[in-house]
Enzyme design. Structure first.
Site, PDB file in Angstrom:
ATOM      1  N   TYR A 193       0.883  -1.264  -0.010  1.00 35.84           N
ATOM      2  CA  TYR A 193      -0.033   0.136   0.012  1.00 35.84           C
ATOM      3  C   TYR A 193       0.821   1.333  -0.073  1.00 35.84           C
ATOM      4  O   TYR A 193       2.109   1.387   0.317  1.00 35.84           O
ATOM      5  CB  TYR A 193      -1.082   0.032   1.150  1.00 35.84           C
ATOM      6  CG  TYR A 193      -0.213   0.062   2.577  1.00 35.84           C
ATOM      7  CD1 TYR A 193       0.236   1.332   3.001  1.00 35.84           C
ATOM      8  CD2 TYR A 193       0.338  -1.009   3.025  1.00 35.84           C
ATOM      9  CE1 TYR A 193       0.741   1.591   4.119  1.00 35.84           C
ATOM     10  CE2 TYR A 193       0.991  -0.519   4.523  1.00 35.84           C
ATOM     11  CZ  TYR A 193       1.281   0.603   4.847  1.00 35.84           C
ATOM     12  OH  TYR A 193       2.029   0.666   6.145  1.00 35.84           O
TER      13      TYR A 193
ATOM     14  N   TYR B 141      -8.995   7.733  10.414  1.00 33.99           N
ATOM     15  CA  TYR B 141      -8.636   8.134  11.938  1.00 33.99           C
ATOM     16  C   TYR B 141      -9.400   9.119  12.857  1.00 33.99           C
ATOM     17  O   TYR B 141      -9.146   9.517  13.702  1.00 33.99           O
ATOM     18  CB  TYR B 141      -7.135   8.588  11.829  1.00 33.99           C
ATOM     19  CG  TYR B 141      -6.114   7.319  11.495  1.00 33.99           C
ATOM     20  CD1 TYR B 141      -5.714   6.422  12.299  1.00 33.99           C
ATOM     21  CD2 TYR B 141      -5.716   7.527  10.070  1.00 33.99           C
ATOM     22  CE1 TYR B 141      -5.053   5.488  11.934  1.00 33.99           C
ATOM     23  CE2 TYR B 141      -4.937   6.477   9.633  1.00 33.99           C
ATOM     24  CZ  TYR B 141      -4.585   5.374  10.708  1.00 33.99           C
ATOM     25  OH  TYR B 141      -3.738   4.369  10.160  1.00 33.99           O
TER      26      TYR B 141
ATOM     27  N   PHE C 257      -5.677   5.737  -0.136  1.00 34.43           N
ATOM     28  CA  PHE C 257      -4.763   4.549  -0.282  1.00 34.43           C
ATOM     29  C   PHE C 257      -4.767   3.814  -1.694  1.00 34.43           C
ATOM     30  O   PHE C 257      -5.835   3.622  -2.062  1.00 34.43           O
ATOM     31  CB  PHE C 257      -5.194   3.618   0.702  1.00 34.43           C
ATOM     32  CG  PHE C 257      -4.862   3.898   2.464  1.00 34.43           C
ATOM     33  CD1 PHE C 257      -3.515   3.795   2.698  1.00 34.43           C
ATOM     34  CD2 PHE C 257      -5.933   4.461   3.097  1.00 34.43           C
ATOM     35  CE1 PHE C 257      -3.422   4.077   3.871  1.00 34.43           C
ATOM     36  CE2 PHE C 257      -5.459   5.015   4.430  1.00 34.43           C
ATOM     37  CZ  PHE C 257      -4.438   4.563   4.739  1.00 34.43           C
TER      38      PHE C 257
END
Length: 621
Positions: free
Chosen positions: A110, A167, A184
């Protein structure tokens, strides 16, 4: 012109805001074009509001967008959550129809960036180390758990993850602020796959058949497998149902990586998908007409069973092939066990049967059958069929066996079925003592014939039979004596082989059991003398004479030690005398007169050979 300029400026502001909040959510250009139309300003403003809150689908509907939204890779944007919280764009399609499930171990590469400014905050690719986690268990952010669960093997996709799926208001560390939308790029490498080679070269993924037992084939075994090899999803080799394959053989149809995976992970009855990098497959040569050079391949393999092959003597002289695997723990036909078996023996050169088929009941290690047969039998367990192949050295040797019609230097093969086994651990102590004594005597015979390795083997087997026994009364004393004697006799062999340190170790073990073992004291003292460890030698030999004052061998050896010590003392005296003599003394010193030949002979130590002739202290027990 003024109205047009104002509209343009407002459109530019909207475009900038949309790019900062969620650039990949919907077509900003379409929104700006609507603003230029009379009466469209309120609708465009509402669309912008939807986009600012991440409600991409409402934005799309409000703007009248018919086609799916497109993101940075030019692919179609899919709203995975229905509220615009996770948007997915596929860059590279995966293979197969399966996707990982909750609790699977997934492995990904990633790269993570912030949507606001494009800055990179983390990357497994920079570390050149894939990241593995357990899916759906909260080990990662919600956007990952939900997003990766939609991927196929080998798929690469871009995920736009709103902060409430990332987050949140807290952010993470110094690089991810609160309320940050994350981008991502994720590549799903594999899931539930076990790395075989520790360098990323071979991976195995278990399929639906888990198999039985706990064993895996060894690299020299024969496996019964069904397989299909694929390159880029297309088969290039397929077995004819189940085939017998000798692992490690030049004729094996399986590449090295597949064989390693079978040996490391597969059990009887299991199937798996094995992925091999080119250097574990067909390398830079490829497989002409089927697999190009430097190509990775995938094999689907089912392991039906295997024949375990044991090179017992490590020289090809005793080869045991156990036919098929039993999902039991034994018992094995270990040394001194009582075995009932069905056996047929034939001469390999001409196929002549010289034994059986017959039922026999034997005690393993007693010598009723050839040495190689009995050693091979120890690899077979109750209920198993096997083939034992012997070279002449481990069968009937140069003499052959006239009674059985076996010529000199014949290779022999036995086909064996083991029906019943009474293992050693079920024997009474008196039976173990009897068997151990027999093996000790066999060792003594080998020692006298100077077959030292065979002697060591028999002494070791004798010791193992009583190693963990204690006994009571007379049996207790018999156990101690036998253990001590086995160590002493091993020491005698090791001394003959010139392995002096190992000889000392065995003597010490013997004395730990019986401190008054005269032969152990004598032999250790003799070896200490050979190593010029004269003080230790003197101590052992004097202790031996304390136990047995009339022991001639110990007396003779002590005299040798005394003479060596005297010679050493004289030499030291001369060295130190010269060091501390008066100045000039060395120059005027006269050489000592030569002794008469007869006197010199009297001071010579007795020769080593005479010790052996004395016998009592040097014999094996």
């Amino acid at each position: 012109h003024m109205r047009f300029a104002m509209a343009a400026r407002r459109a530019a502001a909207i475009i900038a805001m949309v790019s900062a909040i969620q650039a990949a959510s919907c077509s900003v250009l379409h929104a700006s074009s609507m603003i230029r139309q009379p009466g469209a300003m309120p609708q465009a403003q509402d669309a912008m509001n939807y986009m600012c809150t991440g409600r991409a689908l409402q934005c799309s509907k409000l703007l009248g967008t018919k086609k799916p939204m497109r993101l940075r890779g030019g692919g179609e944007a899919v709203d995975l959550t229905g509220d615009g919280g996770i948007l997915k764009e596929i860059l590279v399609e995966g293979t197969g129809d399966e996707a990982p499930q909750n609790n699977d171990d997934v492995c990904v590469h990633y790269v993570g960036t912030l949507q606001s400014d494009g800055s990179k905050f983390d990357s497994s690719r920079d570390r050149n180390t894939p990241f593995t986690f357990k899916l759906g268990q909260g080990k990662v952010i919600k956007g990952w758990d939900k997003g990766v669960a939609t991927m196929k093997r080998g798929e690469k996709a871009v995920f736009t993850i709103r902060s409430d799926y990332g987050y949140g208001t807290e952010g993470s560390g110094d690089k991810i602020p609160g309320n940050a939308t994350l981008i991502f790029e994720i590549e799903l490498l594999r899931w539930n796959e076990r790395e075989i080679t520790n360098d990323g070269g071979v991976f195995l993924k278990p399929l639906d058949k888990k198999g039985t037992g706990w064993r895996h084939p060894d690299r020299n075994d024969e496996v019964i497998v069904k397989y299909e090899g694929r390159y880029e999803g297309q088969p290039f080799t397929v077995s004819n149902d189940f085939e017998l394959v000798k692992l490690g053989s030049p004729t094996s149809p399986l590449p090295p990586g597949v064989e390693r995976a079978i040996c490391k992970e597969m059990k009887k009855g299991s199937n798996a998908l094995i992925t091999c990098r080119s250097d574990y497959a067909f390398g830079d040569h490829g497989l002409p007409g089927k697999v190009p050079p430097d190509a990775d391949v995938v094999y689907e393999v089912e392991l039906q069973d295997w024949n375990a092959i044991h090179d017992v003597a490590k020289d090809g002289g005793i080869v045991v092939k156990c036919l098929g695997q039993l999902d039991t723990y034994g018992p094995l036909c270990d040394d001194a066990s009582k075995v009932t078996l069905h056996v047929e023996g034939k001469i390999l050169e001409d196929g002549k049967v010289f034994l059986g088929p017959a039922e026999k009941c034997i005690t393993v290690g007693d010598g009723e059958m050839p040495e190689g047969f009995e050693r091979g039998l120890e690899k077979i367990k109750k209920g198993q069929n096997a083939i034992i192949t012997l070279t002449p050295q481990y069968a009937y040797g140069e003499a052959g066996n006239q009674e059985l019609g076996i010529p000199a230097n014949a290779n022999i093969q036995y086909v064996v079925s083991v029906n019943e086994v009474t293992p050693t651990y079920q024997l009474q102590l008196k039976d173990k003592l009897s068997a151990a004594e027999k093996r000790k005597e066999q060792g003594n015979a080998f020692f006298k014939g100077e077959e030292f390795e065979k002697a060591l083997n028999k002494y070791e087997k004798a010791f193992k039979l009583v190693q963990y026994e204690q006994g009571e009364g007379d049996e207790a004393e018999a156990v101690k004596t036998l253990k001590s004697t086995c160590h002493t006799n091993k020491a005698a062999v090791l001394e003959k082989q010139g392995k002096l340190d190992e000889c000392i170790t065995e003597c010490t073990k013997s004395l730990d059991i019986k401190p008054t073992n005269v032969k152990a004291l004598f032999r250790r003292g003799k070896v200490y003398c050979a190593q010029n460890r004269l003080e230790e030698a003197t101590k052992d030999l004097k202790q031996a004479l304390t136990v047995d004052p009339e022991n001639k061998a110990a007396k003779q050896q002590l005299l040798i030690v005394s003479q060596k010590q005297k010679a050493q003392d004289q030499k030291d005296k001369q060295v130190f005398g010269k060091m501390f003599s008066k100045p000039g003394a060395l120059a005027t010193e006269k050489p000592a007169p030569a002794k008469k030949e007869e006197e010199a002979k009297e001071e010579e130590p007795p020769k080593e050979e005479k010790i052996e002739e004395l016998g009592e202290g040097t014999r094996i027990n």
